[in-house]
Scaffold this active site. Structure first.
Site, PDB file in Angstrom:
ATOM      1  N   TYR A 125      -6.228  45.892  10.496  1.00  0.00           N
ATOM      2  CA  TYR A 125      -5.811  45.854   9.094  1.00  0.00           C
ATOM      3  C   TYR A 125      -4.325  46.158   9.031  1.00  0.00           C
ATOM      4  O   TYR A 125      -3.847  47.083   9.696  1.00  0.00           O
ATOM      5  CB  TYR A 125      -6.586  46.906   8.291  1.00  0.00           C
ATOM      6  CG  TYR A 125      -6.224  46.976   6.828  1.00  0.00           C
ATOM      7  CD1 TYR A 125      -6.565  45.948   5.952  1.00  0.00           C
ATOM      8  CD2 TYR A 125      -5.527  48.079   6.312  1.00  0.00           C
ATOM      9  CE1 TYR A 125      -6.232  46.020   4.597  1.00  0.00           C
ATOM     10  CE2 TYR A 125      -5.200  48.160   4.962  1.00  0.00           C
ATOM     11  CZ  TYR A 125      -5.550  47.125   4.113  1.00  0.00           C
ATOM     12  OH  TYR A 125      -5.232  47.196   2.780  1.00  0.00           O
ATOM     13  N   ASP A 174       1.937  47.874  14.615  1.00  0.00           N
ATOM     14  CA  ASP A 174       1.637  48.487  13.328  1.00  0.00           C
ATOM     15  C   ASP A 174       1.138  49.903  13.609  1.00  0.00           C
ATOM     16  O   ASP A 174      -0.031  50.106  13.929  1.00  0.00           O
ATOM     17  CB  ASP A 174       0.592  47.660  12.575  1.00  0.00           C
ATOM     18  CG  ASP A 174       0.255  48.269  11.222  1.00  0.00           C
ATOM     19  OD1 ASP A 174       0.698  49.418  10.956  1.00  0.00           O
ATOM     20  OD2 ASP A 174      -0.454  47.617  10.440  1.00  0.00           O
ATOM     21  N   LYS A 195       1.869  56.345   6.046  1.00  0.00           N
ATOM     22  CA  LYS A 195       0.984  57.511   6.095  1.00  0.00           C
ATOM     23  C   LYS A 195       1.731  58.805   6.468  1.00  0.00           C
ATOM     24  O   LYS A 195       2.379  59.361   5.610  1.00  0.00           O
ATOM     25  CB  LYS A 195      -0.228  57.203   6.985  1.00  0.00           C
ATOM     26  CG  LYS A 195      -0.995  56.003   6.394  1.00  0.00           C
ATOM     27  CD  LYS A 195      -2.383  55.726   6.898  1.00  0.00           C
ATOM     28  CE  LYS A 195      -3.040  54.680   5.993  1.00  0.00           C
ATOM     29  NZ  LYS A 195      -3.443  53.443   6.621  1.00  0.00           N
TER      30      LYS A 195
HETATM   31  C1  LIG Z   1      -3.124  52.036   5.935  1.00  0.00           C
HETATM   32  C2  LIG Z   1      -2.616  50.950   6.807  1.00  0.00           C
HETATM   33  C3  LIG Z   1      -1.739  49.958   6.334  1.00  0.00           C
HETATM   34  C4  LIG Z   1      -1.404  49.824   4.880  1.00  0.00           C
HETATM   35  O1  LIG Z   1      -0.703  50.903   4.387  1.00  0.00           O
HETATM   36  P1  LIG Z   1      -0.713  51.172   2.784  1.00  0.00           P
HETATM   37  O2  LIG Z   1       0.191  52.323   2.619  1.00  0.00           O
HETATM   38  O3  LIG Z   1      -2.139  51.422   2.420  1.00  0.00           O
HETATM   39  O4  LIG Z   1      -0.197  49.926   2.144  1.00  0.00           O
HETATM   40  C5  LIG Z   1      -1.212  49.073   7.240  1.00  0.00           C
HETATM   41  N1  LIG Z   1      -1.529  49.128   8.535  1.00  0.00           N
HETATM   42  C6  LIG Z   1      -2.373  50.046   9.034  1.00  0.00           C
HETATM   43  C7  LIG Z   1      -2.656  50.077  10.495  1.00  0.00           C
HETATM   44  C8  LIG Z   1      -2.947  50.983   8.185  1.00  0.00           C
HETATM   45  O5  LIG Z   1      -3.837  51.853   8.662  1.00  0.00           O
END
Ligand SMILES: *Cc1c(COP(=O)(O)O)cnc(C)c1O
Length: 435
Positions: free
Chosen positions: A144, A239, A267
């Site tokens: 994701y 990511d 995060k």
């Molecule tokens: C949470 C997450 C996102 C998206 O971040 P948001 O702040 O919710 O837009 C993207 N990549 C990964 C791996 C994530 O866990």
């Protein structure tokens, strides 16, 4: 099961907000429950509007590695608040957090702050496409990367939890330029990247998958990915929105010794306030406006309160032994879970853990990719989740997410959680017999 003020609030919210929530998985649909509404949090605990306390393993989906209301973070934000909330002009805090990020992650020569992980990944992909002049984005099934159109193809997190096949509203023309392949599958990776008919700009990957439940990279997977993308002039994007500052100050790239071209963060670097970031090699980052022609902007980017929370959080993470202690706690907790599952549900739980992130999959395992993750018994996870909530433990309301151990969890709290888990597993074992 959910009653009182939470129930009333949810009824009201459903008329005002789609599904009553501002992010889908929060609705707790897949665990067959209505959400509890949270009033406050402190250390390792959440408190709902009806006065119930929960030991928190959701960690706001990752950011709260220090626990809630950490004194250093809260005090810094309180002081910043007295200086105003946003100026739309540069601030010292942006430079300070940039310095901390660049020092922790040597692959990032420069960094640009945004307000969410989604913005970070969208911007990184635009940069990769602008740099290479190519179109196609390669991703992995079950990973994701936020809710950008490009990424809503075999995506993880809420997309898999709710069983949504991609998303209506995403034009064919856009997803035609996304190729999704199985995680940890080296032959398919090599075949895809060497396909001369594909105009590949970048590969984006969660270096440890967290959004189909936790899945570690197979030995050699990240190394081979790095070697192939370097050979073929494809931009490699890590990511690290979950793993950044979670698996060590150097993130997954530090832990596995791989240098990506671009990195996305989110995060933890916001310390619970909205922050995302992307950065990487100088030759790439110098293409971003106003230095270069690739456009990306944000009214609240580098917001002073958010930068302050990020700085205080990263500084706390620099404490000697921080990550060793967290690792030891997580290992203790995982060992406890493993012995309980062997005792009560032998062969029926596969626990994956990397550092302080873990997922017990209710399946025989091993869980190495999206296909094996989705063999998990989500009905059983739901029963486990409800049983734990009932006993005052708040887990991620989906089989396909991570449980996070934070610095605020004490050994005693982890032991208490294991006792509650024992009673939950006993019940699950009985249900299995009577099924
Ligand atoms: C949470 C997450 C996102 C998206 O971040 P948001 O702040 O919710 O837009 C993207 N990549 C990964 C791996 C994530 O866990």
């Amino acid at each position: 099961m959910v009653t009182g003020k939470s129930k009333a609030l949810f009824q009201k919210a459903r008329n005002l907000i789609p599904g009553g929530v501002n992010s889908p998985v929060r609705a707790c649909k897949s665990v067959g429950c209505d959400p509890v509404f949270i009033e406050r949090a402190e250390g390792s605990r959440l408190y709902d509007v009806d006065g119930n306390a929960y030991l928190d393993f959701l960690s706001s989906w990752g950011p709260m590695i220090l626990g809630h209301n950490h004194p250093a973070v809260t005090e810094a934000v309180r002081q910043a608040l007295g200086r105003g909330t946003s100026y739309g002009a540069p601030t010292p805090g942006e430079v300070e957090l940039a310095e901390l990020v660049v020092a922790a992650l040597p692959s990032m020569a420069k960094v640009r702050f945004v307000s969410s992980g989604t913005e970070a990944t969208m911007s990184a992909v635009r940069l990769a496409r602008g740099f290479t002049g190519r179109k196609v984005v390669v991703k992995f099934d079950g990973c994701y990367h936020g809710h950008g159109d490009t990424f809503l193809v075999k995506a993880g997190s809420g997309v898999v939890t709710l069983g949504i096949p991609g998303s209506p509203g995403v034009p064919e023309d856009i997803v035609r330029n996304t190729v999704s392949i199985p995680y940890n599958d080296l032959p398919t990776l090599e075949k895809t990247l060497r396909d001369g008919n594909l105009d590949i700009a970048c590969v984006i990957v969660e270096p440890v998958a967290g959004n189909m439940g936790v899945i570690p990279p197979a030995p050699g997977f990240l190394g081979q990915l790095r070697a192939l993308t370097a050979e073929l002039g494809i931009v490699l994007i890590f990511d690290e929105v979950i793993t950044g500052f979670r698996l060590g100050l150097g993130g997954a790239q530090g832990r596995f010794g791989i240098t990506p071209d671009l990195t996305c963060l989110g995060k933890i670097i916001g310390g619970g306030l909205p922050v995302g970031a992307y950065g990487g090699k100088r030759e790439l980052m110098d293409l971003i406006a106003p230095e270069g022609p690739i456009y990306q902007a944000g009214t609240l980017s580098g917001n002073p309160l958010a930068m302050t929370a990020g700085i205080a959080t990263v500084k706390a993470l620099q404490a000697p032994d921080f990550y060793d202690e967290l690792e030891a706690k997580a290992a203790f907790f995982a060992a406890g879970l493993n012995s309980l599952s062997e005792q009560y549900l032998p062969g029926a739980v596969a626990l994956n853990r990397v550092g302080s992130m873990m997922t017990p999959f209710f399946t025989t395992g091993p869980v190495t990719d999206f296909t094996s993750a989705t063999t998990a018994d989500t009905v059983r996870y739901a029963a486990y989740w409800r049983e734990m909530l009932e006993q005052g433990v708040y887990l991620a309301p989906s089989q396909f997410e991570a449980a996070f151990v934070s610095a605020a969890h004490t050994r005693q709290e982890l032991e208490a959680t294991l006792e509650k888990t024992e009673s939950a597993f006993k019940k699950l074992a009985k249900q299995q017999k009577t099924r």
